[in-house]
Design a protein around this motif. Structure first.
Motif, mmCIF file in Angstrom:
data_model
loop_
_atom_site.group_PDB
_atom_site.id
_atom_site.type_symbol
_atom_site.label_atom_id
_atom_site.label_comp_id
_atom_site.label_asym_id
_atom_site.label_seq_id
_atom_site.Cartn_x
_atom_site.Cartn_y
_atom_site.Cartn_z
ATOM 1 N N THR A 188 36.319 30.954 24.374
ATOM 2 C CA THR A 188 35.844 32.133 25.099
ATOM 3 C C THR A 188 35.597 31.841 26.575
ATOM 4 O O THR A 188 35.655 32.749 27.412
ATOM 5 C CB THR A 188 34.549 32.671 24.463
ATOM 6 N N GLY A 189 35.330 30.592 26.886
ATOM 7 C CA GLY A 189 35.151 30.237 28.303
ATOM 8 C C GLY A 189 36.415 30.503 29.088
ATOM 9 O O GLY A 189 36.380 31.002 30.218
ATOM 10 N N ALA A 190 37.550 30.181 28.516
ATOM 11 C CA ALA A 190 38.823 30.445 29.180
ATOM 12 C C ALA A 190 39.057 31.946 29.319
ATOM 13 O O ALA A 190 39.613 32.408 30.327
ATOM 14 C CB ALA A 190 39.957 29.815 28.379
ATOM 15 N N ILE A 191 38.633 32.732 28.313
ATOM 16 C CA ILE A 191 38.759 34.186 28.398
ATOM 17 C C ILE A 191 37.946 34.709 29.576
ATOM 18 O O ILE A 191 38.406 35.564 30.350
ATOM 19 C CB ILE A 191 38.282 34.856 27.092
ATOM 20 N N GLU A 192 36.720 34.197 29.734
ATOM 21 C CA GLU A 192 35.860 34.643 30.831
ATOM 22 C C GLU A 192 36.481 34.304 32.178
ATOM 23 O O GLU A 192 36.443 35.108 33.119
ATOM 24 C CB GLU A 192 34.476 34.006 30.692
ATOM 25 N N ARG A 193 37.077 33.117 32.275
ATOM 26 C CA ARG A 193 37.719 32.752 33.539
ATOM 27 C C ARG A 193 38.935 33.635 33.813
ATOM 28 O O ARG A 193 39.217 33.976 34.961
ATOM 29 C CB ARG A 193 38.158 31.281 33.493
ATOM 30 N N ALA A 194 39.645 34.021 32.745
ATOM 31 C CA ALA A 194 40.845 34.823 32.934
ATOM 32 C C ALA A 194 40.525 36.233 33.405
ATOM 33 O O ALA A 194 41.242 36.793 34.241
ATOM 34 C CB ALA A 194 41.640 34.879 31.620
ATOM 35 N N PHE A 195 39.411 36.831 32.895
ATOM 36 C CA PHE A 195 39.110 38.221 33.219
ATOM 37 C C PHE A 195 37.909 38.396 34.146
ATOM 38 O O PHE A 195 37.616 39.510 34.582
ATOM 39 C CB PHE A 195 38.884 39.021 31.926
ATOM 40 N N GLY A 196 37.207 37.319 34.424
ATOM 41 C CA GLY A 196 36.066 37.420 35.327
ATOM 42 C C GLY A 196 34.928 38.224 34.740
ATOM 43 O O GLY A 196 34.120 38.793 35.481
ATOM 44 N N GLU A 197 34.874 38.304 33.435
ATOM 45 C CA GLU A 197 33.809 39.040 32.744
ATOM 46 C C GLU A 197 33.183 38.127 31.705
ATOM 47 O O GLU A 197 33.828 37.221 31.179
ATOM 48 C CB GLU A 197 34.377 40.293 32.055
#
Length: 552
Positions: free
Chosen positions: A514-523
């Motif tokens: 999920t950390g990578a998801i947050e970096r990808a979408f800035g959310e």
């Protein structure tokens, strides 16, 4: 003997399978069906077969039923099967046919093996060239003999002779050639034997007095009337042979039914067996061949060692994908003849140059419609409706950011050609298939899932279009299914896009990094969920960001 052509007609034209990706959506199915229809018209020398690689989702089934277009058959893999290399035309022999007939056929057609069938047409064994050779040259100091009971009629036919007396009795005995003077002739033959003799009335009478089962007069010699009459009185078969005594005796032994010479436990395979699983068996058996049989054990093909040398791979045309992990299993062994896609260039590798189209439109179905028009053709009405549904599905009724003017033009063309109202049709499609209350969470997160590989990681992104937020009431259940499938399939990230076509936004549920998801979408990800207003497209708005993110 007969020629078996059980599947010859179906194999007349080379087959090219047209397939979309695994976990097929409406666009993948419509593009496969539509492009196969077009290619069949412009290239009738090949047989284009649309196929699917997985179960159909509810939306695709709805569009197929509404359009009346055929549902593609399931293709489990593209690896070579027995039916792809086997000989569909081959000779067979009935179990009671003389071995002489089988041998002549083998010599005439240059065969190493002939399948033997029983009265019901099922495989009873095989006669090989090796078996014939061994039988013919075997040494014996005893009289020749029939290998199995045969009939007087069969012997007459093999000799091309003339039956003068006797009926079609069954013969099972030794075969003697009487060439000596009667005074010095050792009478080793006995009642029930077969005797071959030339123009020797005294020896002919002796044989009849002993009570042989069959008297054969060689060299086309005509026996005296009294010999013929005596044979008739005693019920003894009497044949005149046009051959000399030695050849006549050899031919009589070759009148035995071929089943006596057969291998009754031959190597058999099924047409759908993988060649990789049976090739070593074919190479190891002494006659270097296998008989392909159907469910009733009837022979439908032959596979020989020669058929295993450089076989042509199965041929496939890919639509709506170019990623190996999304394609049919065994695609790396197949001959890819064309790729038609609206995504980015994928990981598919080809052995030879092929025509490949990667065109940035909203739907592969749009490309198919354009191909029809470029060739001055129109799709059939069922296929036209199916292609319309695919464009409306992939572009979310022309509202997705992936929608192009070409998609709009394709829909306008179909609106005129089909006399249908596209927006109304699209709404009916989404509303009729958005109720997932009776669909399991695992089915939802895997039905329309696409797998990607980047930076040494494996990602899977599924998407489901809904009308309203009701599906999110099952959020916990969906997150559990995502986690279970991610662990089971060893994915780094497994995400589900729940896209509301009315609200024009997506709720992204995920398991994994999920950390990578947050970096990808800035959310920030809250409890495995992130809101993405305005996001409708997996291809254009989600997949590129996830594929571009680097490990922490």
């Amino acid at each position: 003997m007969r020629q078996n052509q059980a599947i010859a007609d179906s194999r007349a034209a080379p087959v090219i399978y047209v397939t979309g990706h695994r976990n097929p959506d409406t666009d993948a199915i419509a593009a496969a069906v539509g492009y196969a229809e077009l290619k069949q018209r412009i290239d009738p020398a090949n047989h284009y077969v649309p196929v699917r690689l997985g179960e159909l989702n509810a939306q695709t089934r709805w569009v197929l039923e509404r359009s009346g277009a055929p549902e593609p058959d399931f293709l489990p893999h593209i690896m070579l099967r027995v039916e792809d290399v086997m000989q569909g035309r081959f000779s067979t022999a009935r179990h009671d046919e003389p071995i002489r007939t089988v041998g002549l056929t083998m010599a005439r057609e240059d065969l190493d093996l002939v399948p033997i069938i029983d009265d019901d047409g099922a495989l009873a064994g095989v006669v090989s060239e090796r078996a014939l050779a061994r039988r013919y040259v075997r040494e014996s100091r005893e009289a020749s003999k029939l290998d199995a009971p045969t009939t007087v009629h069969a012997i007459t036919k093999v000799l091309d002779g003339e039956l003068l007396a006797g009926c079609d009795n069954e013969i099972a005995s030794r075969v003697w050639v009487l060439a000596m003077d009667i005074a010095s002739l050792p009478v080793h033959f006995a009642a029930g034997d077969v005797v071959v003799v030339g123009n020797r009335p005294d020896v002919q009478r002796l044989a009849l007095d002993v009570g042989v089962a069959l008297l054969v007069v060689s060299n086309r010699a005509t026996p005296a009337d009294e010999i013929v009459e005596l044979a008739r009185e005693r019920g003894i078969g009497l044949i005149v042979s046009p051959l000399d005594s030695y050849v006549t005796a050899r031919m009589i032994t070759l009148s035995s039914p071929c089943e006596a010479w057969a291998d009754h436990e031959p190597l058999t395979v099924r047409p759908d067996d993988l060649m990789a699983d049976v090739s070593e068996q074919v190479k190891d058996i002494h006659y270097r061949a296998a008989v392909a049989v159907d469910g009733e054990r009837r022979p439908v093909g032959l596979v020989t060692r020669a058929d295993l040398l450089n076989p042509r791979p199965r041929r496939v045309l890919l639509v709506d994908h170019a990623e190996q992990v999304q394609s049919v299993p065994g695609v790396d062994e197949a001959e890819i003849v064309e790729i038609l896609d609206h995504h980015n260039v994928g990981s598919i590798e080809t052995h030879v140059p092929v025509r490949a189209t990667f065109d940035p439109v909203g739907s592969t179905a749009t490309l198919v419609i354009e191909r029809f028009r470029q060739n001055g053709m129109e799709p059939s009405r069922p296929v036209g409706i199916l292609l319309l549904g695919a464009i409306l599905s992939d572009t979310v009724i022309l509202s997705s950011p992936t929608t192009t003017e070409r998609d709009n033009a394709a829909v306008s063309y179909l609106e005129r050609a089909l006399d249908m109202e596209p927006v109304q049709f699209g709404r009916e499609m989404f509303e009729a298939t958005s109720d997932l209350s009776n669909v399991s969470a695992e089915q939802i997160v895997s039905a329309d899932a696409k797998q990607y590989e980047a930076a040494g990681r494996t990602l899977c992104i599924a998407q489901v279009e809904t009308v309203g937020p009701s599906l999110l009431e099952r959020e916990d259940e969906l997150l559990e299914a995502l986690e279970e499938l991610r662990r089971r399939r060893d994915f780094d990230v497994y995400a589900l896009m729940v896209t509301d076509i009315l609200a024009k936004g997506t709720e992204l549920l995920m398991s994994g990094d999920t950390g990578a998801i947050e970096r990808a979408f800035g959310e920030r990800v809250e409890n495995g969920r992130i809101s993405l207003p305005g996001v409708m497209s997996r291809k254009k708005q989600v997949a590129p960001r996830l594929l571009a993110m680097s490990p922490a």
